[in-house]
Structures are given as C-alpha cells and as structure tokens.
Design an enzyme around this catalytic site. Structure first.
Site, PDB file in Angstrom:
ATOM      1  N   GLU D   8       0.918  -1.287   0.022  1.00 45.79           N
ATOM      2  CA  GLU D   8       0.034  -0.082  -0.110  1.00 45.79           C
ATOM      3  C   GLU D   8       0.806   1.068   0.042  1.00 45.79           C
ATOM      4  OE1 GLU D   8      -3.184   0.168   2.987  1.00 45.79           O
ATOM      5  OE2 GLU D   8      -3.228   2.340   2.632  1.00 45.79           O
ATOM      6  N   HIS D  10       1.944   4.651  -2.084  1.00 44.98           N
ATOM      7  CA  HIS D  10       1.518   5.576  -2.911  1.00 44.98           C
ATOM      8  C   HIS D  10       2.435   6.343  -3.586  1.00 44.98           C
ATOM      9  CE1 HIS D  10      -2.264   3.950  -0.936  1.00 44.98           C
ATOM     10  NE2 HIS D  10      -1.470   4.448   0.109  1.00 44.98           N
ATOM     11  N   PHE D  24      -7.540  18.771   6.498  1.00 46.15           N
ATOM     12  CA  PHE D  24      -7.464  18.473   7.930  1.00 46.15           C
ATOM     13  C   PHE D  24      -6.140  18.053   8.653  1.00 46.15           C
ATOM     14  CE2 PHE D  24     -11.552  16.790   6.508  1.00 46.15           C
ATOM     15  CZ  PHE D  24     -12.257  17.917   6.426  1.00 46.15           C
ATOM     16  N   HIS D 165      -8.794   0.354  -1.112  1.00 45.77           N
ATOM     17  CA  HIS D 165      -8.166   1.375  -0.182  1.00 45.77           C
ATOM     18  C   HIS D 165      -9.321   2.364   0.241  1.00 45.77           C
ATOM     19  CE1 HIS D 165      -5.893   5.076   0.777  1.00 45.77           C
ATOM     20  NE2 HIS D 165      -4.698   4.422   0.844  1.00 45.77           N
ATOM     21  N   ASP D 288       2.241   1.760   3.784  1.00 45.64           N
ATOM     22  CA  ASP D 288       1.178   2.909   3.735  1.00 45.64           C
ATOM     23  C   ASP D 288       2.260   4.258   3.403  1.00 45.64           C
ATOM     24  OD1 ASP D 288      -0.943   4.667   3.281  1.00 45.64           O
ATOM     25  OD2 ASP D 288      -1.925   4.263   4.918  1.00 45.64           O
TER      26      ASP D 288
END
Lengths: 325, 325, 325, 325
Positions: D8, D10, D24, D165, D288
């Site tokens: 995972e 990116h 945020f 995801h 991630d």
C-alpha cells in the site's frame, strides 16, 4: 517507565563467592557478573538509567543452601544478612531492600533468622535457593518436607513472601544432562529443578495448612503457566497416594499462593500465556541482575504489547501492594 | 470438524503389555485404557463420533526401548510391527496407519527395521519412547549419541518423521520426584525427560548434519515453546563445549525440524503460545488415545478460538502434507 | 460460575415499546424479545440457570433519546424510571438494579432526573442510547456538546457511571448502508455510531474537565480496543483544531474513564485483544438480554481461556467494586 | 528482516495531486508526504534501509475515484498508469511493481484498463479508493452494485487481486464527525467507510458468483477481524432481504477472499487478534508510504512477537505466492 521495583537481584560478599553452576559459564561473562555482584554504584547507575526505583537484594545462589554443615550455615546466614544490611541497605535505604538468606538445613534456626531479619533489619521476606544440602552435596532437603513446616508456620505469621530461587539439580541426578552440562547451570536444569520444587510445595498440602503463604517464582514461573494445566489434568488418573495431600487443584495454588516474576525473560509470547493463566495481578517485573542486563529486560518490558494498566501493575503496583511499600 | 488425523495413538499386543509408569496410575483408569489399547472396534467408533478420519498407531510406551536385552529387542520390534500391520492396518487400511517400533539398542538393526516397516509394511515413520536401556534399567542411551547417528542417516534417506514419545526418567534419577511418584508417570516427569531429550538432539548438531530430519513431539512440544527462548538466551553465556556442536540457535531447530502435536493437551492458552512461537504450519492435532479421550480433546479443538484456516491446517492439512496422504 | 453481575439488560414498558431499528429484524425473533423485555419471571429463571446474581436494568433503545419533543421526553423518563423501580426493583431488590433513563434533550432536566433516580430510587447510574433527537429525527445532539457539560458535572458529583448504549445512525446518514439496512439495526451501524460517539467524548476534553467520569461501553468497546491505537497514531498528523481539546492521548481515556462490557460478544480472540489493550480490571461481563441469550454468553464466558482470577474480576468483582455492591 | 514486499505504497503525478482529506492534515506533515509521493530516490533509500525489496505502487487517494466526470476519469486513469509505468517501473523494474488506477465510474472501461495494465504494462492488480463519484461529489457508486459486476468478472478472469483502499465518507454523510473533522481524514472515517464497503461486497453475494476474487484490505482489515464475528452473529436475527444475497457466513469470505495488510498499523495486540481470526497465510506486511514511515512500521514488524515462520510469510512469502513473484 519510571518507578519499577525488581525482586530477583543478587549480591555476594567477597568472602563467600558464588559457586557451583558457574563451572560451565563463560569466564569473561562470569567475571563481569561477579564484579557487579559485590558493588552498588554501577548498580544504582543502571537502576537510574532503566527506571528502576527499588531493588530487593538477595544472596546469590547456591548461597547458604549449599553448605553441608548445619552450624556453619546458621552462622553464615546471619553474617550475610548483617552484611547486606550494613553494606547496601544502610547506604541507600530508599533504593535497596533485602530478602533474607536462611539456614534451611535447620528449619527452626531459619525461622528465627527470618524473624530477626524482618523485625530487626527491616527485610521484606526471604529468598531460598531450592533444596538444601544436609551433610553432603548429594543429599537434598526439599521445602515441602514435614520437618520444614514449622518454618512455614513462622513465615505465615510474619506475613512475608518467600522467593523460591533456582538451584542446580543434585550432582547424582544429572545423567539426563550428561554431555551438555551447560544446560544445567543455565535456565534449563535450574528451571526443571525449581518448577518441580514448586510443584512439591503445591502437592504437599502446605498451602491448605498455611493458606496465606506467598511464594515467588522467577522466570515467569519456570514454565509452570504452560505446563501446569496438563499436570493437573493428568493427576486425576494417578493414585491419590502418589501425589501428596493437596486439597485443591494445583492451578488454584499457582493463582493464589504464588507470584511470578519476569526475571531473565523477555519473551512477550510467554508473558501473554502467563497473563492468561494467572492474571496480571500476580506477575512482577524483575531482572535477575547482574546475571541479566537491566537494560535488556527493561527496554523489552517498557514496550511490550500489554495495556498500560497492566504494565503499571507488573512494573511496580503489585510489588508495592505485596510489600506495603 | 471432519477429517482429522491423529498421530499419538497407542496400541499394545496382549503378549507384550504396557508397563512401568503405570504403577502409579489409578487401576480402574488403567484397566479401561488397557482394554482399548488392544482393540479397534471401539476405537473406530470413537473416531467416527469425533470426526477423526485416520489414526497413526504406535506401540505403547516404554515398548521396545525398555528391553535391556538387545537381541530380544530386535526380535520383538519386528514381531510388534508385523502384528500392528496384520491386526489393525490390514483390516482398516483407510483408517489406520502406523509408526514403527524400533530396537534402538542396536541402531543399525533399528535402521533396517525402519526400512522394512516403511518399504514393506507401508508404515509412515517411527515412534521412539525416549532413551533406550542398554543392559540394565538404569542405563540410558539417548538419541543424540554418536552411535545412533547412522540410524538418523537412514531416517533422512527414507524421508519419514520420527515421533519422540515421552518416557519415565531413569529409576536412579528420581530423587526430585520422591514422595510424589505420581508426577513421574504423568505429564511431569515424562515431559521433562522428553523435552530434555529433544534439547539434546538440537544441541548435538544432528540437524546440522541431517537437516531434513523431522521429529514430532507431543503435548505441545513438552513445554518447549514457552521455555526454549530463555534457554537459547542463556546458552550465549555458557562455555561452548558444554552445549554441543549445534550451529543454529535452538529455536531455529524447533521451527524447522520439529512438529508439535496437541496430544493430551486442551489448553487454548498454551496453544496460542505455541502458535506464536512456531507457527500453525508446525502444529498437528492428536489425542494420545486411549490414555486421553477423543471426545475431550476433539470437542476442545473443534471450537478453540483460532481461525478456521489454522484449524484445518492443524486438524489434518499439515499431517496430510507431511505424510503425503 | 456463580454470582455474575450483568449491566446491559433491557426492559420496556407496554405503553412505550421499542422501536426503530427493529424494522429490519426477524419478526419471530423480535416477538420473543419483546415478550421478555416486559417481564421478570423468565428473566430470573434464566439468571438462576446461568449463574447471574444481579441484572442492572435499562430502558430499551432508542428510548427517551428518540423523542423529539423535549417536554414529553422529560415526563416519560420520569415515568419509566418510576415504572422500573416499582415493577422490577421493588419486587426483587436483591436481583435487580437499574440505570436511569434520561431526557438528554434537556441536560439540566436530565441531571435532575438522574439525581432523583440515584438518591430517591436507588439507581446505580444511567444508560444513554447515543445521541438525542432535538425537534426532528434527523437532528442529533451528541453528548460531548457544550450544552451537555452541566449534565456531566452532576454525573461526576453523583459518582455514578453512565452506560453509552448503541443507537442507529441518523436516518439521513445511512447512504453507506443502503441496500443492506439489516446492517444498521444490527451490530454494525450501531457499533460505528457508538464508537464514534465515545471518540467524540474523548476528543472533546470532557475527561480533562471531569476526570472522575466513568463511561461504560458494551460489545467489548464497540471495536475501539482494536481501532483506537491507530486513531491515536494518526491524530498526530491532523491539525489540532480538527480533533477537539483533549489533553491526553485517546487510549489514556479508554483505560481510565471507560469500562467495556462483553454484552453480545462471545469471541475469545476479541476478549484477549481487549485484555491486552485495557487490562482485565476494566472489563465487565454482560449479556444484552433479551436480545442475546444468557445461556449463550454465559456458557462461553464461564469457560473461555482466561485465568480464574480474571474470570472473577470480569464476572462480578469489577462491577461490585464499581457500584459498591 | 530482508526481502520484504509492501503493497500500500502511494505515488502521485505532479499534474494530479492528492486532495480532499488533506484539508484536515498538518501542513508540514503533508508537504513532506507530497514531496515523497512524487519521487523514487529517497523511496529506494528508505526501502534499502528497512529491508524492503519490492514496493507495489498505487495512485494516492481519492485518485480517479473522485473525478465526477466519467470521460475524464477514463482518460486520466490511462495517463496515470502510463506515468507510473514509465517513471517508476521502467527505471527500477526490480524494485517497483504497480496496481492500476481505474475509472470505476465506467465499469466496462475499468475492466478494459485493468486488462491493458496487466497484460501490456505488467501491473499486478488494481487499487481502488472506495466508492466512486458519479456526476457529483455526494453520489457514491459502491463496488458491490450490480452494474459493477462485469468488472469483477474480468478481474476474476485476469486472476489479479484488487486492493480496496480507504476513502473519506461522503460529504453529506459526515454529521457524526462534525466538529472533529480530523477524524474523517485520518484512520477513523476512512476505516469505517472502507470496512463497510468490504462488508457490502461480502453481503452482496459477489464472492459466491466469483469465488476466485481476491480483495486486499489495509490497516489489518480496517477493524473487521475484531468486529466481523459479532456482525455475523447478529445477522442471523435480521430479515434476510436486509443483508444481501450472500450464501456463506461473512467470516468465511474474510478468510477466503481477502488478504489483510499491516499498512499503517504497528500494534501487536491487533496483529495477534488478526492472526487468530484469519490465520497468518492471509496477512501481508505493508507500510502506507509516504503517509507512514517505513522505519516505524518495519522496526515494529521485524521484532514483533510472532514466530519467524509467520514473520517470513507475512513479510514476503504470502505476497510472493499471491503475485507469483
């Protein structure tokens, strides 16, 4: 984590050095251990670095238990207790406490010495290095034997715990280890001997007679959390006269009369098993210094995957409650 | 759960009954055990009721290993293997398989008998009841000893596993159990003896020499999942010559050369510890029939809190892969 | 196991039946539930059969919280509390205790009613069914909102816990569940809504202001033991103004200000995770009767693989300490 | 531990930056993230330092799924896949693999693009960022909806996994998070949305129709190992028409059709729970990156208390088997 209390922390007097199992130990390692057994400055430094507030000291194994002569044992136990009191406790009463060394060869004398140590020297209990030799090195007196019970009566009266520390198996009982003597003086032979000794205490009925006795075992209970349920399961098929006079299932005693420490263990898997067998109220952090490194055991414990609530209990709250610190 | 395979399932021949440790066993219990050791109809009924497809049978302990006379051992092993083959396997080839009984007193003869059992009788490996007596009941030959290595060479060649089954500690090594002999013949003495024996195999370097050997231990590895990491940790401080010629850390051997069965254990906490130490690929369901109840162990296993994936692996997939079923 | 205490046990009055989420429920199942919501004889029978000594009763969801009219809510809460007091508690004061139903639409009135229920009716706390509707069914008032804080001040003063019970997500917030409305009224939608609500309480700073507040969550904390550590980890990368005024890490609140019950859960794996996250001192046995079966949850709990010490704590000791029973 | 594979991880193209939930997020943190999303040198450095052999790259969220215009989505997906192929894969074919970005707004076009990516560009599957917008930002198309099934048919034919995801909940479904929007863009809102999406897939019957589909979920299954057993337990009381057309219990799908990664999680307690629910064969290490630190997740994983056998499976063996590396 700050404020930790440790319970299996050893010392020795220069005139009564550790012996026996160290024959099989790496000499460099043992030299460093021995240096640290006798001093307190590096010890306090290490304690400070690793968030350890209080060390409860005990005479290193086999200690008094290995002395074949009863009279000598009585005299030496007294001298050792005075020594730790004057040399360690008096200088750092806030950082050091002590478990008494006892001449178990003479249970009445042991009871008397424990009383003196607790009431006069402020000791918090006793640490016993397994069986005691009587007369020769191949004779063992185990703590469940009837002649030792008067000692336990006094222990219960005094309301202090007894740490059952490992001892090497009897010399004439070592065939199983032959060719691998390193197993004896390390965790294996020690652990077997000690777990069996603890099991003898449970089976003997001692805790039925003196239900308020508290025994402390190191090394996460010497494997008992894993092995004891199966022993209990099998005992139902053994003739009653072959497994003592106990009235409760053995796991009950483990939960009620024992505390287990993490001394020398930094294995999360084993800790989780122990928590699921006896609960976190009965586990106490400890190091086994200077045989083990405060840094190694503390850094594991401070981060191992348990709740902060349990970390505090195991780290110091359980000990503080047990010893009224 | 259907289709389970079990591996520590015992039989005996009426002319060579189980002996030794049963002195301490409840006679009613043992009478029922013995009745079931010799037959297969109730056994198959129990298997059907409890979702057990295949039982791998082995001669009950101490078996051949307890025979002090070498020649007699060789002859009896052969006879026992023929008996189980004719009496059990021939009648229910789909439900029963067998581990060979071997005369380890003579390693070359043992190798030969294993080869015969595997190649001629279709056996799937061997089960060895710990040390073998040589000459008298106080003399033990352990499986790591140099004279046994030619046997292991043949085992590796045949590509079959060896189940290391418990045996009672040597009679002259029982001081620790004195007064509590029920501990000997139950899980405790057996477990200590067997775990130590397994440790000897690891330390000896046997698995460095024969890396494809597979040893099976019952009773969730006789406690080793819990205790072995600490042993490994301590061995680093022992003189090298005191712990054999092994080249790997001992936990490596446990993970690579061993399978652990659930025989006689139905303790979820211990199973979880074992899974976190060796992984579910190395655990095999087993009962220890007729000493244990198929119903008791199966009903625990079928519902214990592990994933269905792992339940299938442990229940039969790992065994099917190991034995090419 | 005898003597268990349960905390998420529901009742309803025939003139104010359960509503809402039951649209998606199997009608036969719900008919049986409803029958049991209103009576106490079968309930006590079930309690007796399953070793449950005391049930703490609460008005079934959505209860008062779903009443859009404030005045009506105030009046009905009072009536319901009187009803449970007269109908259940007065008849079996030894077996039943109660959590107050409260008109949270008016926090001052809610505080007053809680005070009355505790001081005059002997209630042991309150159970709140999530957000309250104000004016219409799509308007939610969450318990962390500033106008509710005076209520919490009173709660802290009274020293009683508040059970935060699940409620169905707002009707206009259900797109995610569209086509699978059964998820809403079952554990899923309820759990998400409630876990988020609990998280709002933590983030708001409420527990910094009122550190002695105690919130109880059902269903092993609605998944928070598993998910909260990651939320805490991620919040460090969020702008501070987007996650409230809390001063502590969120897992601290979970450990200090919350108790988690086993209501509706009988999954050992999840229980172990919860024990390793919050410790056994903060877990309480509960059933969620009559939506769940006392038999199903009790028989699991009585035998699940935790220590007897923890079983007693979770089964009744923690609750007895929390409520001064 | 060397040789790890991560899934995972990116990237973004400078002309199509990440958007949405980052409102945020701490701007300093996000600036660093964005810098690393677009490059590969520091990435490879980090991989080398942390024992990561292969990263499977995917376009960062919300990616193509957030584009309301269908035609634009189709065109951009193609462009992004070509970009990652040329910029990352071509330069380091041994270190980088890729999951395709897909225009799910048009399932047929998505199927075609996946086929192209797999067969022409050598991609190993697809990563889909949750629901897709159709027409406007408040309209969601979930992957279980009937018009998406032809896409799944192609996926099954191609035999590649799809990583589901997280995506932020729909703007008009955020009341629950109001005042705490930091929860949305962090693990919480994302996790709820994604777990619900996965549950929709299970309930829809998709895996009964296409039993060979493989879905990958990050963040240890977004909490499902803990929560799903209770959902399954409750669904038995819901009307069948309210929970889809699935034929199996939902936990069966989790075990058979899903893999769960450790992306963004370094919590041993949750990992153990996951292992006990789905087994170690279905867990994959992931980071991630660059939202999470390779160092933080790797150093946890390399030492967490599981067996080395499972560490190797989760670290790379399971992924190597899944992708035929």
């Amino acid at each position: 984590m700050k404020g930790k209390i440790v319970l299996e922390e050893h010392w020795e007097s220069p005139d009564f050095p550790a012996m026996g199992s160290h024959d099989f130990t790496d000499p460099d390692y043992f030299a460093k251990v021995q240096e640290r057994l006798q001093e307190y400055e590096k010890r306090i430094e290490d304690m400070d670095k690793n968030g350890i507030r209080t060390s409860i000291l005990s005479l290193t194994q086999p200690g008094i238990e290995g002395i074949c002569d009863k009279k000598q044992a009585i005299e030496l136990a007294r001298r050792m207790n005075d020594h730790v009191s004057q040399y360690f406790l008096a200088k750092h009463p806030d950082r050091f406490k002590a478990f008494a060394a006892l001449p178990m060869q003479d249970p009445e004398a042991a009871a008397k010495e424990l009383k003196r140590a607790v009431e006069e020297l402020g000791f918090v209990g006793a640490l016993i290095n397994g069986y005691s030799n009587i007369g020769d090195e191949n004779t063992a007196q185990y703590l469940d034997e009837p002649r030792v019970w008067p000692f336990w009566e006094e222990v219960e009266k005094l309301g202090v715990p007894v740490y059952l520390h490992p001892r090497i198996p009897l010399p004439n009982q070592q065939r199983m280890y032959q060719g691998y003597e390193g197993l004896l003086g390390s965790a294996w032979g020690f652990g077997i001997e000690t777990a069996t000794h603890a099991l003898r205490l449970m089976l003997s009925g001692l805790f039925d007679q003196y239900p308020d006795l508290t025994i402390i075992l190191g090394h996460l209970g010497e494997g008992l959390p894993f092995t004891l349920p199966r022993v209990e399961h099998r005992l139902r098929h053994q003739r009653p006269e072959t497994h003592g006079k106990h009235k409760q299932p053995v796991t009950e005693y483990l939960r009620r009369n024992f505390y287990l420490t993490t001394s020398g263990v930094f294995r999360t898997q084993a800790l989780i098993d122990t928590m699921l067998e006896v609960g976190s109220d009965r586990i106490l952090f400890s190091v086994d210094y200077p045989y083990e490194s405060m840094e190694e055991i503390s850094s594991w414990f401070d981060q191992c995957p348990i709740s902060e609530t349990d970390r505090q209990k195991i780290g110091y709250k359980n000990a503080a409650r047990l010893f009224n610190f």
